[in-house]
Design a protein around this motif. Structure first.
Motif, PDB file in Angstrom:
ATOM      1  N   GLY A 175       0.805  -1.211   0.000  1.00 20.24           N
ATOM      2  CA  GLY A 175       0.000   0.000   0.000  1.00 20.24           C
ATOM      3  C   GLY A 175       0.843   1.268   0.000  1.00 20.24           C
ATOM      4  N   HIS A 176       0.336   2.298  -0.665  1.00 22.40           N
ATOM      5  CA  HIS A 176       1.008   3.605  -0.716  1.00 22.40           C
ATOM      6  C   HIS A 176      -0.040   4.704  -0.536  1.00 22.40           C
ATOM      7  CE1 HIS A 176       4.780   1.784  -2.084  1.00 22.40           C
ATOM      8  NE2 HIS A 176       4.043   1.055  -2.919  1.00 22.40           N
ATOM      9  N   PHE A 177       0.413   5.835  -0.007  1.00 23.16           N
ATOM     10  CA  PHE A 177      -0.482   6.969   0.254  1.00 23.16           C
ATOM     11  C   PHE A 177       0.196   8.259  -0.217  1.00 23.16           C
ATOM     12  CE2 PHE A 177      -1.381   3.661   3.332  1.00 23.16           C
ATOM     13  CZ  PHE A 177      -2.771   3.562   3.292  1.00 23.16           C
ATOM     14  N   TYR A 178       0.469   8.298  -1.518  1.00 27.67           N
ATOM     15  CA  TYR A 178       1.193   9.443  -2.068  1.00 27.67           C
ATOM     16  C   TYR A 178       0.400  10.738  -1.884  1.00 27.67           C
ATOM     17  CZ  TYR A 178       3.948   5.757  -4.273  1.00 27.67           C
ATOM     18  OH  TYR A 178       4.727   4.646  -4.494  1.00 27.67           O
ATOM     19  N   GLY A 179       1.093  11.764  -1.383  1.00 27.27           N
ATOM     20  CA  GLY A 179       0.465  13.070  -1.215  1.00 27.27           C
ATOM     21  C   GLY A 179      -0.413  13.208   0.008  1.00 27.27           C
ATOM     22  N   HIS A 180      -0.397  12.212   0.891  1.00 29.40           N
ATOM     23  CA  HIS A 180      -1.339  12.283   2.020  1.00 29.40           C
ATOM     24  C   HIS A 180      -1.030  13.398   3.019  1.00 29.40           C
ATOM     25  CE1 HIS A 180       1.493   9.850   4.515  1.00 29.40           C
ATOM     26  NE2 HIS A 180       0.863  10.417   5.532  1.00 29.40           N
ATOM     27  N   PRO A 181       0.223  13.829   3.208  1.00 27.89           N
ATOM     28  CA  PRO A 181       0.420  14.951   4.145  1.00 27.89           C
ATOM     29  C   PRO A 181      -0.299  16.229   3.703  1.00 27.89           C
ATOM     30  CG  PRO A 181       2.491  13.793   3.799  1.00 27.89           C
ATOM     31  CD  PRO A 181       1.529  13.265   2.776  1.00 27.89           C
ATOM     32  N   GLU A 182      -0.265  16.501   2.409  1.00 31.52           N
ATOM     33  CA  GLU A 182      -0.919  17.713   1.903  1.00 31.52           C
ATOM     34  C   GLU A 182      -2.441  17.604   1.994  1.00 31.52           C
ATOM     35  OE1 GLU A 182       3.134  17.386   0.531  1.00 31.52           O
ATOM     36  OE2 GLU A 182       1.446  15.998   0.275  1.00 31.52           O
ATOM     37  N   ILE A 183      -2.979  16.437   1.642  1.00 39.47           N
ATOM     38  CA  ILE A 183      -4.426  16.259   1.715  1.00 39.47           C
ATOM     39  C   ILE A 183      -4.886  16.227   3.171  1.00 39.47           C
ATOM     40  CG2 ILE A 183      -6.316  14.652   1.219  1.00 39.47           C
ATOM     41  CD1 ILE A 183      -4.926  13.933  -1.364  1.00 39.47           C
ATOM     42  N   SER A 184      -4.079  15.615   4.044  1.00 35.65           N
ATOM     43  CA  SER A 184      -4.408  15.615   5.474  1.00 35.65           C
ATOM     44  C   SER A 184      -4.454  17.040   6.013  1.00 35.65           C
ATOM     45  CB  SER A 184      -3.369  14.798   6.248  1.00 35.65           C
ATOM     46  OG  SER A 184      -3.398  13.435   5.873  1.00 35.65           O
ATOM     47  N   GLU A 185      -3.493  17.853   5.601  1.00 36.13           N
ATOM     48  CA  GLU A 185      -3.487  19.254   6.035  1.00 36.13           C
ATOM     49  C   GLU A 185      -4.741  19.982   5.557  1.00 36.13           C
ATOM     50  OE1 GLU A 185      -1.344  23.537   5.221  1.00 36.13           O
ATOM     51  OE2 GLU A 185      -1.059  21.844   3.869  1.00 36.13           O
ATOM     52  N   GLU A 186      -5.083  19.791   4.294  1.00 38.86           N
ATOM     53  CA  GLU A 186      -6.256  20.454   3.732  1.00 38.86           C
ATOM     54  C   GLU A 186      -7.530  20.073   4.482  1.00 38.86           C
ATOM     55  OE1 GLU A 186      -8.736  20.465  -0.512  1.00 38.86           O
ATOM     56  OE2 GLU A 186      -6.681  19.719  -0.462  1.00 38.86           O
ATOM     57  N   LYS A 187      -7.689  18.789   4.758  1.00 36.90           N
ATOM     58  CA  LYS A 187      -8.880  18.323   5.475  1.00 36.90           C
ATOM     59  C   LYS A 187      -8.881  18.808   6.926  1.00 36.90           C
ATOM     60  CE  LYS A 187     -10.702  14.372   5.043  1.00 36.90           C
ATOM     61  NZ  LYS A 187     -10.937  12.922   5.159  1.00 36.90           N
ATOM     62  N   ALA A 188      -7.716  18.775   7.554  1.00 37.35           N
ATOM     63  CA  ALA A 188      -7.622  19.220   8.944  1.00 37.35           C
ATOM     64  C   ALA A 188      -7.971  20.700   9.064  1.00 37.35           C
ATOM     65  CB  ALA A 188      -6.216  18.966   9.478  1.00 37.35           C
ATOM     66  N   ARG A 189      -7.465  21.501   8.145  1.00 36.83           N
ATOM     67  CA  ARG A 189      -7.746  22.940   8.187  1.00 36.83           C
ATOM     68  C   ARG A 189      -9.244  23.203   8.043  1.00 36.83           C
ATOM     69  NH1 ARG A 189      -4.535  27.273   7.836  1.00 36.83           N
ATOM     70  NH2 ARG A 189      -2.731  25.974   7.284  1.00 36.83           N
ATOM     71  N   LYS A 190      -9.879  22.512   7.116  1.00 37.02           N
ATOM     72  CA  LYS A 190     -11.318  22.677   6.911  1.00 37.02           C
ATOM     73  C   LYS A 190     -12.089  22.273   8.169  1.00 37.02           C
ATOM     74  CE  LYS A 190     -15.088  21.193   3.847  1.00 37.02           C
ATOM     75  NZ  LYS A 190     -15.444  20.345   2.676  1.00 37.02           N
ATOM     76  N   PHE A 191     -11.694  21.160   8.773  1.00 36.48           N
ATOM     77  CA  PHE A 191     -12.371  20.666   9.972  1.00 36.48           C
ATOM     78  C   PHE A 191     -12.205  21.650  11.131  1.00 36.48           C
ATOM     79  CE2 PHE A 191     -12.432  18.358  13.976  1.00 36.48           C
ATOM     80  CZ  PHE A 191     -13.558  17.550  13.863  1.00 36.48           C
TER      81      PHE A 191
END
Length: 330
Positions: free
Chosen positions: A171-187
């Motif tokens: 399994g791989h999760f490419y780009g997840h730090p950026e998407i995690s940041e985006e979702k966290a900021r919205k939340f």
């Protein structure tokens, strides 16, 4: 639900002292009535369990499950955010969330996290699903403040959206730090968290995979985060790594210590210049070299900062002026 006066001593009609001694959280009277009076009490019960390590009595928990979907509908974002923060930063948050019914209450209020639950990472670096890995990392960082607890809660927030496998099934999760940041900021914005706290949390989330293995990478990290911010980042990285598989932990046994050593040495080096304002040269000095006012001055200062951080030139005025003449005025 208890009172005291000199004449009667402790007045405990509902058996509260026994519940405290037995570490039980119980609604007073009919749980449905109590949680209907104020839906926020659903979260408050989780908060008490997270802070004190008490278990929630069955009828109370059943009522919480029934009324938890109403919390976001009826309660202000500010009140929810306050309880959310206190719950996540509690010493026993991980233990509370490992009880299925209690986790279900949490997911009913905050469905944004439910995708993480049970999500197999298919990776030799991870022996737990995303949610259990996240909970363990939050537990690992307990005692370092609310900001870091929230950074761990959100550090893999975007993983379910990034999942892919290679030909071997890894399994791989490419780009997840950026998407995690985006979702966290919205939340966090939705719960009216202070902008300053949101920025700190999201910066750590975005950079939790940043390597600090060389002097150059350490200087870049200090330029971005500041030295104290980098120390926080190392705590985040270590809490993350210690929640991974034995394979991952054993493969990099001294990673945290090595990065701390690199960071400390870089911080005291002459190349550790955080921004253009710390350069021993100003825009006026560049104008004096014949460069007209405008964007080019900012570009030259940016190039100088990079050159100093890379060790190509010392942060000394005469050397900087000569570097501009020889390298940046063509």
């Amino acid at each position: 639900a208890m009172a005291y006066n000199d004449a009667d001593g402790l007045v405990d009609i509902f058996g509260g002292m026994d519940d405290i001694k037995n570490k039980i959280i119980r609604a007073v009277g009919n749980p449905i009535d109590r949680f209907s009076e104020d839906n926020l009490r659903v979260l408050r019960a989780l908060r008490f369990a997270s802070r004190y390590g008490f278990r929630i009595e069955k009828n109370t928990l059943d009522a919480m499950l029934k009324l938890s979907p109403l919390v976001r509908e009826n309660i202000s974002a500010e009140r929810i955010g306050s309880e959310f923060l206190k719950t996540v930063s509690g010493k026993y948050f991980c233990d509370v969330m490992l009880v299925y019914e209690q986790a279900k209450v949490f997911f009913n209020v905050f469905p944004e996290f439910e995708k993480m639950n049970g999500f197999d990472q298919h990776s030799k670096y991870h022996s737990m699903d995303i949610w259990k890995h996240t909970l363990t990392s939050v537990k690992n960082i307990y005692g370092n403040g609310e900001i870091l607890s929230l950074a761990m809660l959100f550090h893999d927030f975007g993983k379910p959206e990034c999942f892919s496998t290679d030909e071997s099934g890894e399994g791989h999760f490419y780009g997840h730090p950026e998407i995690s940041e985006e979702k966290a900021r919205k939340f966090l914005i939705s719960l009216r968290f202070p902008n300053k706290d949101i920025d700190k949390i999201c910066t750590l989330v975005r950079n939790h995979h940043r390597n600090i293995t060389s002097k150059k990478s350490a200087i870049k990290a200090i330029s971005l985060l500041g030295y104290d911010g980098c120390l926080d980042l190392l705590k985040v990285k270590n809490a993350d790594r210690m929640a991974q598989s034995d394979y991952a932990i054993n493969k990099f046994p001294d990673e945290n210590k090595q990065e701390l050593d690199v960071l400390s040495k870089a911080y005291t080096s002459p190349q550790c210049v955080r921004n253009e304002k710390a350069l021993c040269i100003s825009g006026n000095d560049i104008i004096a070299l014949g460069v007209p006012q405008g964007r080019k001055i900012g570009a030259i200062l940016s190039s100088l900062l990079e050159a100093v951080q890379d060790g190509k030139v010392d942060n000394e005025k005469e050397q900087l002026i000569n570097y501009v003449k020889n390298n940046l005025l063509h």
